[in-house]
Design an enzyme around this catalytic site. Structure first.
Site, PDB file in Angstrom:
ATOM      1  N   GLU A  90       0.567  -1.358   0.053  1.00  0.00           N
ATOM      2  CA  GLU A  90      -0.027   0.068  -0.006  1.00  0.00           C
ATOM      3  C   GLU A  90       0.510   1.212  -0.340  1.00  0.00           C
ATOM      4  O   GLU A  90       1.723   1.264   0.794  1.00  0.00           O
ATOM      5  CB  GLU A  90      -1.010  -0.480   1.443  1.00  0.00           C
ATOM      6  CG  GLU A  90      -1.840  -1.288   1.358  1.00  0.00           C
ATOM      7  CD  GLU A  90      -2.839  -1.206   2.216  1.00  0.00           C
ATOM      8  OE1 GLU A  90      -3.927  -1.248   2.131  1.00  0.00           O
ATOM      9  OE2 GLU A  90      -2.674  -1.112   3.237  1.00  0.00           O
ATOM     10  N   CYS A 103       3.198   8.614   0.826  1.00  0.00           N
ATOM     11  CA  CYS A 103       3.738   7.715   2.228  1.00  0.00           C
ATOM     12  C   CYS A 103       4.107   6.911   1.812  1.00  0.00           C
ATOM     13  O   CYS A 103       2.650   6.135   0.829  1.00  0.00           O
ATOM     14  CB  CYS A 103       2.574   7.726   3.151  1.00  0.00           C
ATOM     15  SG  CYS A 103       3.052   6.140   4.804  1.00  0.00           S
ATOM     16  N   CYS A 110       6.759  -6.528   8.295  1.00  0.00           N
ATOM     17  CA  CYS A 110       7.550  -5.630   8.522  1.00  0.00           C
ATOM     18  C   CYS A 110       7.581  -6.541  10.226  1.00  0.00           C
ATOM     19  O   CYS A 110       6.855  -7.528  10.540  1.00  0.00           O
ATOM     20  CB  CYS A 110       7.019  -3.971   9.277  1.00  0.00           C
ATOM     21  SG  CYS A 110       7.547  -3.388  10.328  1.00  0.00           S
ATOM     22  N   CYS A 114       5.540  -3.289  16.003  1.00  0.00           N
ATOM     23  CA  CYS A 114       4.818  -2.828  17.446  1.00  0.00           C
ATOM     24  C   CYS A 114       3.871  -3.177  17.499  1.00  0.00           C
ATOM     25  O   CYS A 114       2.306  -3.437  16.740  1.00  0.00           O
ATOM     26  CB  CYS A 114       4.630  -1.521  16.632  1.00  0.00           C
ATOM     27  SG  CYS A 114       6.766  -0.672  16.556  1.00  0.00           S
ATOM     28  N   CYS A 117       0.402  -1.256  15.505  1.00  0.00           N
ATOM     29  CA  CYS A 117       0.292  -1.049  13.719  1.00  0.00           C
ATOM     30  C   CYS A 117      -0.252  -2.189  13.223  1.00  0.00           C
ATOM     31  O   CYS A 117       0.262  -3.080  13.557  1.00  0.00           O
ATOM     32  CB  CYS A 117       2.335  -0.965  13.601  1.00  0.00           C
ATOM     33  SG  CYS A 117       1.670  -0.543  11.584  1.00  0.00           S
ATOM     34  N   CYS A 331      -2.217   7.183  10.142  1.00  0.00           N
ATOM     35  CA  CYS A 331      -0.601   6.123  10.098  1.00  0.00           C
ATOM     36  C   CYS A 331      -0.849   4.722  11.300  1.00  0.00           C
ATOM     37  O   CYS A 331      -2.047   5.062  11.795  1.00  0.00           O
ATOM     38  CB  CYS A 331      -0.302   7.314  11.536  1.00  0.00           C
ATOM     39  SG  CYS A 331       0.039   8.446  10.325  1.00  0.00           S
TER      40      CYS A 331
HETATM   41  N1  SAH Z   1       8.738   1.411  10.839  1.00  0.00           N
HETATM   42  C1  SAH Z   1       8.541   2.721  10.491  1.00  0.00           C
HETATM   43  C2  SAH Z   1       8.098   2.962   9.353  1.00  0.00           C
HETATM   44  C3  SAH Z   1       6.008   3.040   9.407  1.00  0.00           C
HETATM   45  S1  SAH Z   1       5.352   3.555  10.606  1.00  0.00           S
HETATM   46  C4  SAH Z   1       8.494   3.583  12.286  1.00  0.00           C
HETATM   47  O1  SAH Z   1       8.481   3.052  12.771  1.00  0.00           O
HETATM   48  O2  SAH Z   1       9.195   4.724  12.130  1.00  0.00           O
HETATM   49  C5  SAH Z   1       5.080   5.359  10.852  1.00  0.00           C
HETATM   50  C6  SAH Z   1       4.653   6.065  11.881  1.00  0.00           C
HETATM   51  O3  SAH Z   1       3.157   5.572  12.385  1.00  0.00           O
HETATM   52  C7  SAH Z   1       5.464   4.714  12.829  1.00  0.00           C
HETATM   53  O4  SAH Z   1       5.754   6.335  13.653  1.00  0.00           O
HETATM   54  C8  SAH Z   1       4.656   4.968  13.668  1.00  0.00           C
HETATM   55  O5  SAH Z   1       4.756   4.380  14.982  1.00  0.00           O
HETATM   56  C9  SAH Z   1       2.904   5.111  13.824  1.00  0.00           C
HETATM   57  N2  SAH Z   1       2.128   4.371  13.507  1.00  0.00           N
HETATM   58  C10 SAH Z   1       1.840   2.776  13.424  1.00  0.00           C
HETATM   59  N3  SAH Z   1       0.866   2.406  13.798  1.00  0.00           N
HETATM   60  C11 SAH Z   1      -0.364   3.702  14.087  1.00  0.00           C
HETATM   61  C12 SAH Z   1      -0.838   3.184  14.943  1.00  0.00           C
HETATM   62  N4  SAH Z   1      -2.040   2.861  14.972  1.00  0.00           N
HETATM   63  N5  SAH Z   1      -1.475   5.060  15.127  1.00  0.00           N
HETATM   64  C13 SAH Z   1      -0.653   5.834  14.832  1.00  0.00           C
HETATM   65  N6  SAH Z   1       0.536   5.731  14.443  1.00  0.00           N
HETATM   66  C14 SAH Z   1       0.911   4.547  14.496  1.00  0.00           C
END
Ligand code: SAH
Length: 342
Positions: A90, A103, A110, A114, A117, A331
């Site tokens: 995506e 983006c 990944c 986290c 996410c 995000c």
């Molecule tokens: N792997 C990288 C980039 C991808 S995520 C990273 O971790 O930075 C891009 C951003 O979205 C990151 O700051 C991540 O922590 C945030 N993110 C992921 N899941 C989210 C969610 N459910 N709500 C808000 N932000 C989120």
């Protein structure tokens, strides 16, 4: 076959020399690829037919098909691309006052895990190549007939876990003879792979580094982000300070606010302590709830309080506008989709 979009201009010139062609021919091809919407060698009309045939033998031109395109009420567009091997990724297009931001994804899946996410819990398939990262930009430009002005590596994947390809993609995106997207208009977001932050500091690139911080104590951060067990907050902050010193660039810290988790005044106080005196900016993200996710959005009132507290204490903080949440394009909502399971 070699994807011609995997090469930066210097590398492409070397490839041309290897097949007995003059380097300026590589530059002509580079211009076709990155300053026009063409998708085949046959459209490169300033090359002889013989050369076009030769290039077809040597290289492929990776061109993504759009499997699905969704549009949000706020104008955000989400693309699901067929990356031509049975996988899909995506990519999200957002419109801001200052331009069109894309983006992009850096990996298919990944490994970071986290907890909040949507890219977590899907099997990691592979890294994207430089050409596949760049093709996300080209495919959207072709589809919308627009010019992308900003890139954020905030789609699926951890860009610093695919370091070489991401750096090379930036060199391609950046080249003035091609897409010419200034490094200052490119952001790399990382969950905090410390050794790679040190490495990035030495690249002499002017791109923005975003750090997904999300918590101020190791206990809380490890519960949200397993990567914190490998590189804790202290190590991460040390790397960030080194990065700032070396590049003189401001770091952007991302902090997603989850209700009753990391969003109270105590957390804000700790955050001030952690960032005091650093050349930085805090991006507060109202956490987006994912399917079956344990975390829910902090209240607007709380988010504003949190921001105001940081600003009062001299830490510049802004609340990120939520775009595309109605189409799961906000995000952390992006996920790899396997074509076979669709
Ligand atoms: N792997 C990288 C980039 C991808 S995520 C990273 O971790 O930075 C891009 C951003 O979205 C990151 O700051 C991540 O922590 C945030 N993110 C992921 N899941 C989210 C969610 N459910 N709500 C808000 N932000 C989120």
């Amino acid at each position: 076959m070699k994807n011609i979009k995997d090469y930066n201009l210097e590398e492409l010139k070397q490839e041309f020399i290897k097949i007995g062609e003059k380097p300026y021919r590589a530059e002509q091809v580079f211009k076709w690829l990155y300053t026009t919407n063409i998708t085949t060698f046959d459209e490169m009309t300033n090359l002889s037919i013989e050369l076009r045939e030769k290039l077809k033998q040597e290289f492929s031109i990776c061109v993504f098909n759009i499997i699905k395109k969704q549009e949000s009420i706020d104008g955000t567009k989400k693309y699901l691309f067929d990356v031509l091997d049975g996988n899909a990724i995506e990519t999200v297009l957002m419109e801001y006052k200052h331009g069109k931001t894309l983006c992009v994804s850096s990996q298919i899946g990944c490994k970071m895990g986290c907890k909040f996410c949507a890219s977590t819990g899907i099997k990691f398939a592979r890294n994207l190549t430089s050409g596949e990262i760049v093709e996300q930009v080209l495919a959207v430009q072709r589809d919308e007939n627009i010019k992308i002005s900003n890139i954020v590596f905030m789609g699926i994947g951890e860009p610093l876990d695919n370091y070489e390809n991401v750096i090379n993609a930036i060199k391609i995106l950046n080249n003035q003879k091609g897409l010419s997207i200034g490094a200052r208009h490119i952001s790399i977001s990382t969950s905090g792979i410390v050794p790679k932050i040190y490495k990035l500091a030495e690249e002499n690139l002017q791109c923005t580094l975003s750090i997904s911080l999300h918590a101020t104590t190791d206990k809380k951060r490890s519960a949200l982000m397993p990567i914190n067990d490998a590189y804790n907050i202290e190590e991460l902050m040390k790397a960030c300070k080194y990065y700032i010193e070396k590049t003189n660039r401001r770091i952007s810290f991302e902090y997603a606010l989850a209700k009753d988790n990391n969003d109270n005044l105590e957390d804000a106080k700790e955050l001030v302590k952690l960032l005091k005196g650093m050349l930085c900016h805090v991006n507060l993200i109202p956490i987006n709830k994912i399917e079956n996710g344990a975390y829910t959005k902090s209240s607007n009132e709380n988010i504003i309080k949190f921001r105001d507290y940081l600003n009062e204490k001299g830490i510049v903080a802004t609340i990120r506008r939520e775009l595309g949440s109605d189409i799961d394009a906000a995000c952390g909502q992006l996920r790899r989709k396997n074509l076979k399971n669709e």
